[in-house]
Motif scaffolding. Structure first.
Motif, PDB file in Angstrom:
ATOM      1  N   PRO A  79       0.812  -1.229   0.000  1.00  0.00           N
ATOM      2  CA  PRO A  79       0.000   0.000   0.000  1.00  0.00           C
ATOM      3  C   PRO A  79       0.849   1.285   0.000  1.00  0.00           C
ATOM      4  O   PRO A  79       0.344   2.360  -0.294  1.00  0.00           O
ATOM      5  N   PHE A  80       2.142   1.142   0.302  1.00  0.00           N
ATOM      6  CA  PHE A  80       3.011   2.303   0.461  1.00  0.00           C
ATOM      7  C   PHE A  80       4.115   2.392  -0.593  1.00  0.00           C
ATOM      8  O   PHE A  80       4.727   3.438  -0.767  1.00  0.00           O
ATOM      9  N   ILE A 116       4.990   6.541   5.986  1.00  0.00           N
ATOM     10  CA  ILE A 116       5.132   5.103   6.245  1.00  0.00           C
ATOM     11  C   ILE A 116       5.910   4.445   5.107  1.00  0.00           C
ATOM     12  O   ILE A 116       6.753   3.583   5.339  1.00  0.00           O
ATOM     13  N   GLY A 117       5.653   4.867   3.862  1.00  0.00           N
ATOM     14  CA  GLY A 117       6.406   4.338   2.721  1.00  0.00           C
ATOM     15  C   GLY A 117       7.883   4.632   2.838  1.00  0.00           C
ATOM     16  O   GLY A 117       8.728   3.763   2.578  1.00  0.00           O
ATOM     17  N   ARG A 156       0.733   8.297   4.550  1.00  0.00           N
ATOM     18  CA  ARG A 156       1.024   7.173   3.652  1.00  0.00           C
ATOM     19  C   ARG A 156       2.450   7.269   3.106  1.00  0.00           C
ATOM     20  O   ARG A 156       3.182   6.282   3.080  1.00  0.00           O
ATOM     21  N   SER A 157       2.845   8.449   2.695  1.00  0.00           N
ATOM     22  CA  SER A 157       4.199   8.664   2.200  1.00  0.00           C
ATOM     23  C   SER A 157       5.235   8.459   3.309  1.00  0.00           C
ATOM     24  O   SER A 157       6.286   7.870   3.090  1.00  0.00           O
ATOM     25  N   LYS A 171       4.331   5.707  -2.617  1.00  0.00           N
ATOM     26  CA  LYS A 171       2.964   6.069  -2.999  1.00  0.00           C
ATOM     27  C   LYS A 171       2.405   7.131  -2.058  1.00  0.00           C
ATOM     28  O   LYS A 171       2.743   7.164  -0.877  1.00  0.00           O
ATOM     29  N   GLY A 172       1.523   7.940  -2.587  1.00  0.00           N
ATOM     30  CA  GLY A 172       0.729   8.852  -1.782  1.00  0.00           C
ATOM     31  C   GLY A 172       1.486  10.028  -1.207  1.00  0.00           C
ATOM     32  O   GLY A 172       2.587  10.364  -1.633  1.00  0.00           O
TER      33      GLY A 172
END
Length: 117
Positions: free
Chosen positions: A34-35, A63-64, A60-61, A55-56
């Motif tokens: 998801p990340f 955590i990515g 979200r970014s 992503k994002g």
């Protein structure tokens, strides 16, 4: 109580293994997906290089970025293991031992593979 040096060694191996599990292992790709987006590119020599695109934006970014950084994830994994050990040692201790054994086995495998090739 367990010798503090032994405890440090076990915690270190457990944090090492948990971090590698989250950042690199295929079995946890569903956590990263998801990340992250894995992008393959082929260079002029025909070598395929895979890199990660975050992503994002916002959380979200963040955590990515965290999951793409071995050092960052390692700090959080270490904190998780230590806090779990402080709060519920009956659950943490078997987990730490299991991760430490797996971490040491992984190190042995990497060393043996390097010397056997």
């Amino acid at each position: 109580m367990i010798n503090s040096w032994l405890l440090l060694f076990l915690f270190s191996l457990a944090a090492f293994r948990l971090t590698r599990l989250l950042v690199y292992d295929k079995i946890t790709a569903f956590i990263r997906s998801p990340f992250h987006e894995e992008v393959d590119e082929t260079d002029e020599n025909g070598t395929t290089v895979t890199y990660i695109k975050i992503k994002g934006s916002g959380l979200r970014s963040w955590i990515g970025e965290l999951l793409s950084c071995y050092w960052c994830t390692g700090v959080w994994c270490s904190a998780f293991i230590y806090i779990l050990w402080l709060i519920v040692p009956a659950i943490a201790q078997p987990l730490i031992i299991l991760l430490a054994i797996a971490g040491l086995a992984g190190i042995f495998e990497a060393v043996l593979t390097k010397f056997m090739d």
